[in-house]
Design a protein around this motif. Structure first.
Motif, PDB file in Angstrom:
ATOM      1  N   VAL A   1      41.493  71.967  28.316  1.00 22.24           N
ATOM      2  CA  VAL A   1      42.547  71.182  27.676  1.00 22.24           C
ATOM      3  C   VAL A   1      41.873  70.309  26.627  1.00 22.24           C
ATOM      4  O   VAL A   1      40.973  69.528  26.950  1.00 22.24           O
ATOM      5  CB  VAL A   1      43.313  70.295  28.680  1.00 22.24           C
ATOM      6  N   VAL A   2      42.285  70.451  25.367  1.00 20.36           N
ATOM      7  CA  VAL A   2      41.714  69.665  24.272  1.00 20.36           C
ATOM      8  C   VAL A   2      42.850  69.002  23.504  1.00 20.36           C
ATOM      9  O   VAL A   2      43.798  69.679  23.084  1.00 20.36           O
ATOM     10  CB  VAL A   2      40.879  70.548  23.316  1.00 20.36           C
ATOM     11  N   ASN A   3      42.780  67.688  23.325  1.00 20.97           N
ATOM     12  CA  ASN A   3      43.783  66.940  22.576  1.00 20.97           C
ATOM     13  C   ASN A   3      43.227  66.516  21.223  1.00 20.97           C
ATOM     14  O   ASN A   3      42.045  66.173  21.099  1.00 20.97           O
ATOM     15  CB  ASN A   3      44.220  65.695  23.351  1.00 20.97           C
ATOM     16  N   SER A   4      44.090  66.531  20.192  1.00 22.41           N
ATOM     17  CA  SER A   4      43.685  66.088  18.860  1.00 22.41           C
ATOM     18  C   SER A   4      44.898  65.527  18.127  1.00 22.41           C
ATOM     19  O   SER A   4      46.036  65.626  18.608  1.00 22.41           O
ATOM     20  CB  SER A   4      43.071  67.244  18.060  1.00 22.41           C
ATOM     21  N   ASN A   5      44.666  64.939  16.961  1.00 22.95           N
ATOM     22  CA  ASN A   5      45.735  64.406  16.116  1.00 22.95           C
ATOM     23  C   ASN A   5      45.735  65.122  14.777  1.00 22.95           C
ATOM     24  O   ASN A   5      44.686  65.534  14.276  1.00 22.95           O
ATOM     25  CB  ASN A   5      45.559  62.899  15.893  1.00 22.95           C
ATOM     26  N   ASP A   6      46.928  65.265  14.186  1.00 24.31           N
ATOM     27  CA  ASP A   6      47.062  65.909  12.882  1.00 24.31           C
ATOM     28  C   ASP A   6      48.169  65.202  12.116  1.00 24.31           C
ATOM     29  O   ASP A   6      48.888  64.361  12.667  1.00 24.31           O
ATOM     30  CB  ASP A   6      47.381  67.396  13.056  1.00 24.31           C
ATOM     31  N   GLU A   7      48.315  65.541  10.830  1.00 26.07           N
ATOM     32  CA  GLU A   7      49.337  64.930   9.986  1.00 26.07           C
ATOM     33  C   GLU A   7      50.194  66.002   9.345  1.00 26.07           C
ATOM     34  O   GLU A   7      49.731  67.109   9.069  1.00 26.07           O
ATOM     35  CB  GLU A   7      48.696  64.063   8.894  1.00 26.07           C
ATOM     36  N   VAL A   8      51.467  65.648   9.119  1.00 28.27           N
ATOM     37  CA  VAL A   8      52.377  66.550   8.415  1.00 28.27           C
ATOM     38  C   VAL A   8      52.082  66.460   6.931  1.00 28.27           C
ATOM     39  O   VAL A   8      52.022  65.366   6.359  1.00 28.27           O
ATOM     40  CB  VAL A   8      53.847  66.177   8.701  1.00 28.27           C
ATOM     41  N   GLY A   9      51.869  67.610   6.294  1.00 24.75           N
ATOM     42  CA  GLY A   9      51.535  67.621   4.876  1.00 24.75           C
ATOM     43  C   GLY A   9      52.602  66.972   4.021  1.00 24.75           C
ATOM     44  O   GLY A   9      53.789  67.255   4.152  1.00 24.75           O
ATOM     45  N   GLY A  10      52.200  66.054   3.140  1.00 24.04           N
ATOM     46  CA  GLY A  10      53.132  65.387   2.237  1.00 24.04           C
ATOM     47  C   GLY A  10      53.859  64.217   2.857  1.00 24.04           C
ATOM     48  O   GLY A  10      54.658  63.564   2.190  1.00 24.04           O
ATOM     49  N   GLU A  11      53.629  63.934   4.139  1.00 27.63           N
ATOM     50  CA  GLU A  11      54.280  62.818   4.805  1.00 27.63           C
ATOM     51  C   GLU A  11      53.239  61.949   5.500  1.00 27.63           C
ATOM     52  O   GLU A  11      52.110  62.378   5.744  1.00 27.63           O
ATOM     53  CB  GLU A  11      55.302  63.320   5.838  1.00 27.63           C
ATOM     54  N   LEU A  12      53.633  60.731   5.805  1.00 26.36           N
ATOM     55  CA  LEU A  12      52.749  59.815   6.521  1.00 26.36           C
ATOM     56  C   LEU A  12      53.036  59.870   8.016  1.00 26.36           C
ATOM     57  O   LEU A  12      53.027  58.854   8.703  1.00 26.36           O
ATOM     58  CB  LEU A  12      52.923  58.388   5.984  1.00 26.36           C
ATOM     59  N   THR A  13      53.326  61.062   8.508  1.00 28.25           N
ATOM     60  CA  THR A  13      53.663  61.247   9.913  1.00 28.25           C
ATOM     61  C   THR A  13      52.514  61.943  10.626  1.00 28.25           C
ATOM     62  O   THR A  13      52.078  63.019  10.208  1.00 28.25           O
ATOM     63  CB  THR A  13      54.943  62.091  10.068  1.00 28.25           C
ATOM     64  N   SER A  14      52.013  61.326  11.665  1.00 29.69           N
ATOM     65  CA  SER A  14      50.968  61.945  12.478  1.00 29.69           C
ATOM     66  C   SER A  14      51.578  62.420  13.793  1.00 29.69           C
ATOM     67  O   SER A  14      52.584  61.877  14.257  1.00 29.69           O
ATOM     68  CB  SER A  14      49.829  60.957  12.748  1.00 29.69           C
ATOM     69  N   PHE A  15      50.971  63.439  14.386  1.00 30.68           N
ATOM     70  CA  PHE A  15      51.474  63.975  15.646  1.00 30.68           C
ATOM     71  C   PHE A  15      50.301  64.459  16.493  1.00 30.68           C
ATOM     72  O   PHE A  15      49.196  64.694  15.984  1.00 30.68           O
ATOM     73  CB  PHE A  15      52.468  65.114  15.401  1.00 30.68           C
ATOM     74  N   GLU A  16      50.557  64.578  17.775  1.00 31.28           N
ATOM     75  CA  GLU A  16      49.531  65.018  18.708  1.00 31.28           C
ATOM     76  C   GLU A  16      49.566  66.533  18.866  1.00 31.28           C
ATOM     77  O   GLU A  16      50.639  67.139  18.925  1.00 31.28           O
ATOM     78  CB  GLU A  16      49.726  64.356  20.076  1.00 31.28           C
ATOM     79  N   LYS A  17      48.386  67.131  18.944  1.00 37.89           N
ATOM     80  CA  LYS A  17      48.260  68.564  19.201  1.00 37.89           C
ATOM     81  C   LYS A  17      47.436  68.765  20.471  1.00 37.89           C
ATOM     82  O   LYS A  17      46.454  68.051  20.707  1.00 37.89           O
ATOM     83  CB  LYS A  17      47.586  69.277  18.030  1.00 37.89           C
ATOM     84  N   LYS A  18      47.854  69.718  21.268  1.00 34.27           N
ATOM     85  CA  LYS A  18      47.142  70.024  22.504  1.00 34.27           C
ATOM     86  C   LYS A  18      46.816  71.517  22.532  1.00 34.27           C
ATOM     87  O   LYS A  18      47.684  72.359  22.311  1.00 34.27           O
ATOM     88  CB  LYS A  18      47.972  69.657  23.729  1.00 34.27           C
ATOM     89  N   PHE A  19      45.558  71.828  22.809  1.00 36.07           N
ATOM     90  CA  PHE A  19      45.111  73.208  22.947  1.00 36.07           C
ATOM     91  C   PHE A  19      44.759  73.447  24.417  1.00 36.07           C
ATOM     92  O   PHE A  19      43.937  72.721  24.988  1.00 36.07           O
ATOM     93  CB  PHE A  19      43.885  73.474  22.074  1.00 36.07           C
ATOM     94  N   THR A  20      45.387  74.434  25.030  1.00 38.44           N
ATOM     95  CA  THR A  20      45.131  74.728  26.437  1.00 38.44           C
ATOM     96  C   THR A  20      44.805  76.209  26.609  1.00 38.44           C
ATOM     97  O   THR A  20      45.246  77.055  25.823  1.00 38.44           O
ATOM     98  CB  THR A  20      46.344  74.375  27.320  1.00 38.44           C
ATOM     99  N   GLY A  21      44.051  76.499  27.645  1.00 39.73           N
ATOM    100  CA  GLY A  21      43.717  77.877  27.967  1.00 39.73           C
ATOM    101  C   GLY A  21      43.561  78.048  29.465  1.00 39.73           C
ATOM    102  O   GLY A  21      43.001  77.180  30.142  1.00 39.73           O
ATOM    103  N   THR A  22      44.089  79.139  29.992  1.00 38.37           N
ATOM    104  CA  THR A  22      43.966  79.449  31.415  1.00 38.37           C
ATOM    105  C   THR A  22      43.731  80.947  31.578  1.00 38.37           C
ATOM    106  O   THR A  22      43.980  81.739  30.667  1.00 38.37           O
ATOM    107  CB  THR A  22      45.239  79.059  32.196  1.00 38.37           C
ATOM    108  N   GLY A  23      43.280  81.326  32.764  1.00 36.57           N
ATOM    109  CA  GLY A  23      43.105  82.741  33.078  1.00 36.57           C
ATOM    110  C   GLY A  23      41.648  83.134  33.164  1.00 36.57           C
ATOM    111  O   GLY A  23      40.761  82.312  33.416  1.00 36.57           O
ATOM    112  N   GLY A  24      41.380  84.410  32.938  1.00 40.55           N
ATOM    113  CA  GLY A  24      40.027  84.930  33.023  1.00 40.55           C
ATOM    114  C   GLY A  24      40.030  86.402  33.380  1.00 40.55           C
ATOM    115  O   GLY A  24      41.082  87.020  33.574  1.00 40.55           O
ATOM    116  N   LEU A  25      38.835  86.963  33.460  1.00 41.05           N
ATOM    117  CA  LEU A  25      38.673  88.379  33.764  1.00 41.05           C
ATOM    118  C   LEU A  25      37.956  88.555  35.095  1.00 41.05           C
ATOM    119  O   LEU A  25      37.135  87.721  35.491  1.00 41.05           O
ATOM    120  CB  LEU A  25      37.867  89.076  32.658  1.00 41.05           C
ATOM    121  N   ASN A  26      38.271  89.646  35.781  1.00 38.49           N
ATOM    122  CA  ASN A  26      37.624  90.009  37.037  1.00 38.49           C
ATOM    123  C   ASN A  26      36.955  91.370  36.897  1.00 38.49           C
ATOM    124  O   ASN A  26      37.243  92.134  35.971  1.00 38.49           O
ATOM    125  CB  ASN A  26      38.638  90.047  38.180  1.00 38.49           C
ATOM    126  N   ARG A  27      36.093  91.663  37.855  1.00 37.12           N
ATOM    127  CA  ARG A  27      35.357  92.925  37.829  1.00 37.12           C
ATOM    128  C   ARG A  27      35.405  93.571  39.213  1.00 37.12           C
ATOM    129  O   ARG A  27      34.985  92.971  40.204  1.00 37.12           O
ATOM    130  CB  ARG A  27      33.903  92.676  37.429  1.00 37.12           C
TER     131      ARG A  27
END
Length: 321
Positions: free
Chosen positions: A132-158
């Motif tokens: 789980v990784v959190n970051s901040n970004d901005e909307v292009g052309g506006e002074l609005t910032s928002f939060e972004k979250k990147f998540t990943g789950t799962g995996g491989l078995n053998r």
């Protein structure tokens, strides 16, 4: 006919991760490719620092080198079941997050067939994705910032079937024939802020492939000491992958198509080990394993990968038989 002995072992290994500076649940490296590769060491190998390329199987199965299966005790059938637990704490100057989990680790069985052949089979984890990784970004052309979250789950078995053969006294060779499979889910979520309504980008990836890896062990005895060298090899392998992309915006889900399917490969690996053993009371060994990650392209222009190097040393001593 000798009565067959059955050894059943349940091994639970608890691994505790300390505090991390970034907001990552497990490993930031699991964002790329097939995720964080598992070390594939069983309980006895973990107790010896991950060492095992030159150790022979006995009452425990040594999956690190398929040539070792010939060391399974005569007229015996071994089974092992493992699980592990993880506790992690992520923190920064403003907040902290703690997570814990217990997961199945592996199941393996081994059988001594004849003086020249032994086999093993089971299911083991190949990789894991959990971040789980959190970051901040901005909307292009506006002074609005928002939060972004990147998540990943799962995996491989053998799922694997391994064979070990005696070529002549002291020399054994072996191979594992495996089927690798699994699913990975990766999500990018942007929270709504002001006039920006947010979105979610989700990728469901499935991967599968056949895979072979090989091993050799050679042993000599001198003055009641057993000396063994071992070599393992696995070629680079491209996995068959399928991506299912979805873009969710304003409550509507829209499927997306990729112009080009990403190539996901397993890196070539080469291992070397040495060990010494005296009776059933003492043994020691050391391993080195090279992973050729520098040849793997993750399709990220700013990502530069290097080869991995693993060193391990293990010593075991018991006062009785």
């Amino acid at each position: 006919m000798n009565k067959k002995n059955i050894f059943i072992r349940a091994i639970i290994v608890l691994i505790f991760a300390g505090s991390l500076n970034a907001q990552v649940k497990n490993s930031i490296y699991s964002m790329f490719g097939v995720g964080q590769l598992s070390d594939n060491s069983f309980g006895i190998n973990k107790s010896l620092g991950g060492t095992g390329i030159a150790f022979q199987s006995g009452r425990s199965i040594n999956y690190l080198n398929p040539a070792s299966y010939l060391g399974i005790l005569p007229n015996s059938f071994n089974m092992e079941l493992g699980a592990y637990g993880i506790y992690s704490k992520s923190e920064n100057a403003n907040t902290s997050q703690a997570d814990g989990d217990i997961k199945f680790s592996y199941f393996s069985a081994g059988y001594y067939c004849t003086v020249w052949w032994a086999l093993s089979f089971g299911i083991v984890p190949f990789s894991s994705v959990d971040y789980v990784v959190n970051s901040n970004d901005e909307v292009g052309g506006e002074l609005t910032s928002f939060e972004k979250k990147f998540t990943g789950t799962g995996g491989l078995n053998r799922v694997y079937v391994g064979n070990s053969f005696n070529i002549f006294e002291g020399l054994s060779v072996g191979f594992n024939a495996s089927y690798i499979f699994g699913h990975i889910t990766q999500t990018e979520t942007a929270s709504s802020s002001g006039s920006f309504s947010g979105y979610e980008l989700k990728n469901e990836r499935s991967a599968q492939s056949l895979y072979l890896d090989y091993g050799i062990q050679y042993s000599v005895t001198n003055n009641h000491w057993l000396y063994t060298i071992g070599v393992t090899y696995g070629a680079s392998k491209k996995l068959n992958t399928t991506d299912d992309l979805e873009f969710i915006y304003n409550g509507e889900t829209n499927p997306l198509e990729q112009d080009e399917q990403l190539n996901i490969k397993i890196p070539q690996k080469l291992g070397f080990g040495i060990s010494v053993k005296k009776g059933n009371n003492f043994r020691a060994g050391s391993d080195y394993e090279l992973g050729k990650w520098s040849t793997i392209n993750f399709s990220y222009p700013n990502l530069d990968t290097k080869n991995s190097n693993r060193f391990s040393v293990g010593i075991e001593y018991s006062s009785g038989e």
